[in-house]
Design a protein around this motif. Structure first.
Motif, PDB file in Angstrom:
ATOM      1  N   ALA A  27       0.831  -1.204   0.000  1.00 30.23           N
ATOM      2  CA  ALA A  27       0.000   0.000   0.000  1.00 30.23           C
ATOM      3  C   ALA A  27       0.867   1.256   0.000  1.00 30.23           C
ATOM      4  CB  ALA A  27      -0.920  -0.010   1.220  1.00 30.23           C
ATOM      5  N   ARG A  81      -3.203   5.054   4.794  1.00 29.40           N
ATOM      6  CA  ARG A  81      -3.138   4.032   3.747  1.00 29.40           C
ATOM      7  C   ARG A  81      -3.064   2.619   4.314  1.00 29.40           C
ATOM      8  NH1 ARG A  81       2.928   6.063   2.401  1.00 29.40           N
ATOM      9  NH2 ARG A  81       4.052   4.751   3.901  1.00 29.40           N
ATOM     10  N   ASN A 101       1.652   1.724  -4.367  1.00 32.89           N
ATOM     11  CA  ASN A 101       0.557   2.088  -5.255  1.00 32.89           C
ATOM     12  C   ASN A 101      -0.626   1.178  -4.984  1.00 32.89           C
ATOM     13  OD1 ASN A 101       0.308  -0.270  -7.159  1.00 32.89           O
ATOM     14  ND2 ASN A 101       2.439   0.264  -7.610  1.00 32.89           N
ATOM     15  N   ASP A 102      -1.752   1.455  -5.627  1.00 33.79           N
ATOM     16  CA  ASP A 102      -2.951   0.641  -5.450  1.00 33.79           C
ATOM     17  C   ASP A 102      -3.370  -0.070  -6.726  1.00 33.79           C
ATOM     18  OD1 ASP A 102      -3.577   0.814  -2.752  1.00 33.79           O
ATOM     19  OD2 ASP A 102      -4.590   2.745  -2.976  1.00 33.79           O
ATOM     20  N   GLU A 103      -2.587   0.053  -7.789  1.00 30.93           N
ATOM     21  CA  GLU A 103      -3.034  -0.414  -9.093  1.00 30.93           C
ATOM     22  C   GLU A 103      -2.515  -1.801  -9.486  1.00 30.93           C
ATOM     23  OE1 GLU A 103      -1.595   2.847  -8.800  1.00 30.93           O
ATOM     24  OE2 GLU A 103      -3.651   3.450  -8.335  1.00 30.93           O
ATOM     25  N   ASN A 135      -1.346  -3.675  -1.071  1.00 32.52           N
ATOM     26  CA  ASN A 135      -2.071  -2.611  -1.768  1.00 32.52           C
ATOM     27  C   ASN A 135      -3.485  -3.067  -2.152  1.00 32.52           C
ATOM     28  OD1 ASN A 135      -1.638  -4.251  -4.012  1.00 32.52           O
ATOM     29  ND2 ASN A 135      -0.820  -2.617  -5.305  1.00 32.52           N
ATOM     30  N   LEU A 136      -4.256  -2.122  -2.674  1.00 29.22           N
ATOM     31  CA  LEU A 136      -5.686  -2.372  -2.894  1.00 29.22           C
ATOM     32  C   LEU A 136      -5.928  -3.452  -3.935  1.00 29.22           C
ATOM     33  CD1 LEU A 136      -8.369  -1.331  -1.787  1.00 29.22           C
ATOM     34  CD2 LEU A 136      -8.409   0.354  -3.639  1.00 29.22           C
ATOM     35  N   ARG A 137      -5.249  -3.406  -5.068  1.00 27.44           N
ATOM     36  CA  ARG A 137      -5.453  -4.421  -6.112  1.00 27.44           C
ATOM     37  C   ARG A 137      -5.012  -5.791  -5.612  1.00 27.44           C
ATOM     38  NH1 ARG A 137      -9.028  -5.816  -9.123  1.00 27.44           N
ATOM     39  NH2 ARG A 137      -8.579  -7.885  -8.358  1.00 27.44           N
TER      40      ARG A 137
END
Length: 307
Positions: free
Chosen positions: A130, A191, A133-135, A162-164
């Motif tokens: 996180a 985050r 990046n989140d991608e 991270n988010l993805r």
């Protein structure tokens, strides 16, 4: 009351920082005083990530765990929660595995690892943090690792991920996702904390969320107090998450904590605060430790390796 903690960094303090046990936040005396029956002991990859010596450090931490003056379960868990302080092992930062399933097998057989935080704050062979990046989602080794973790009953810890990557774990792991030491982002916009849809996904999968005691993850703009820990507990409970809630103190990995919650000895103060807010005893017992215990037992029961 049985209390379980899903995350501390005591082994790193002992084995890498060379801090004596009595100078750590987590000690047998404090665990006993606070009623902690099960402490998850993380083998932390270290701040340098793959550029450091994560595997070698983890081996040292495994040896330090053997020398602890309380039992660390490296085989099957007992039928009932332990009445005296005990520990289990986890990994924080999958770079410890050096991109190798053989390393996973090694740690599984040596210490019966219960969960692996796929990243810390550094990119590794598994995924992206996180902090980056989140991608970008899991890497090919990350998907392979999830399959092998499922076979061994090892839970995927999405704290720091991270988010993805989080959604890749939710969609591809057979075992429920775990956030061993993360809080609610609507209450503290950091985050490292979870959005409501992430919390709901963990709830739907029957996973686990351990409330982190680090002040910066609890409240912004002032030092945290005990009531701030309660806000995050109740916030997730209000989303329907009482059955996935627990504690993930991050003791020995944090330098700021709520007033009155500086070590495992202070857990009774948090339990009393939950009573003050009207939580029934069974809900308190579940959050205090039984939710984490049941999930670990469930994961262990699903092991297929060697069968």
């Amino acid at each position: 009351m049985f209390i379980a903690d899903a995350h501390c960094d005591t082994l790193y303090k002992l084995a890498v920082d060379q801090i004596p046990l009595e100078a750590c936040m987590v000690t047998p005396r404090r665990m006993q005083a606070g009623g902690v029956g099960l402490q998850t002991l993380a083998m932390f990859a270290g701040g340098k990530g793959c550029a450091g010596t994560p595997y070698a450090d983890a081996v040292r931490m495994m040896e330090a765990a053997k020398a602890l003056p309380f039992r660390v379960f490296t085989g099957r868990l007992p039928d009932e929660p332990p009445k005296e302080p005990a520990g289990v092992l986890s990994i924080e930062g999958g770079e410890v595995l050096e991109g190798s399933i053989q390393r996973l097998e090694e740690f599984y057989h040596a210490g019966r690892i219960r969960m692996i935080a796929l990243t810390w704050n550094n990119e590794n062979e598994i995924a992206h943090p996180a902090a980056q990046n989140d991608e970008e989602g899991l890497k090919p080794f990350g998907f392979e690792l999830l399959r092998e973790m499922d076979r061994r009953g090892i839970l995927a810890d999405v704290s720091h991920l991270n988010l993805r990557g989080f959604w890749d774990v939710v969609e591809h792991a057979q075992l429920p996702p775990v956030a061993s030491h993360s809080n609610l982002r609507t209450l503290c916009d950091h985050r490292r904390n979870l959005y409501q849809d992430q919390v709901k996904a963990i709830i739907e999968r029957g996973g686990f969320i351990g409330i982190n005691f680090y002040s910066d993850f609890l409240i912004q703009g002032r030092p945290a107090v005990l009531e701030d820990v309660w806000r995050h507990i109740d916030g997730i409970a209000q989303l329907g998450g009482a059955h996935v809630l627990g504690f993930g103190s991050d003791f020995d990995g944090i330098d700021a904590w709520p007033e009155g919650l500086a070590s495992p000895a202070d857990f009774p103060s948090l339990i009393e605060l939950m009573r003050k807010h009207g939580y029934p005893e069974q809900a308190i017992a579940d959050i205090a430790g039984l939710n984490l215990w049941r999930l670990m037992k469930r994961a262990e029961a699903g092991v297929t390796v060697g069968k």
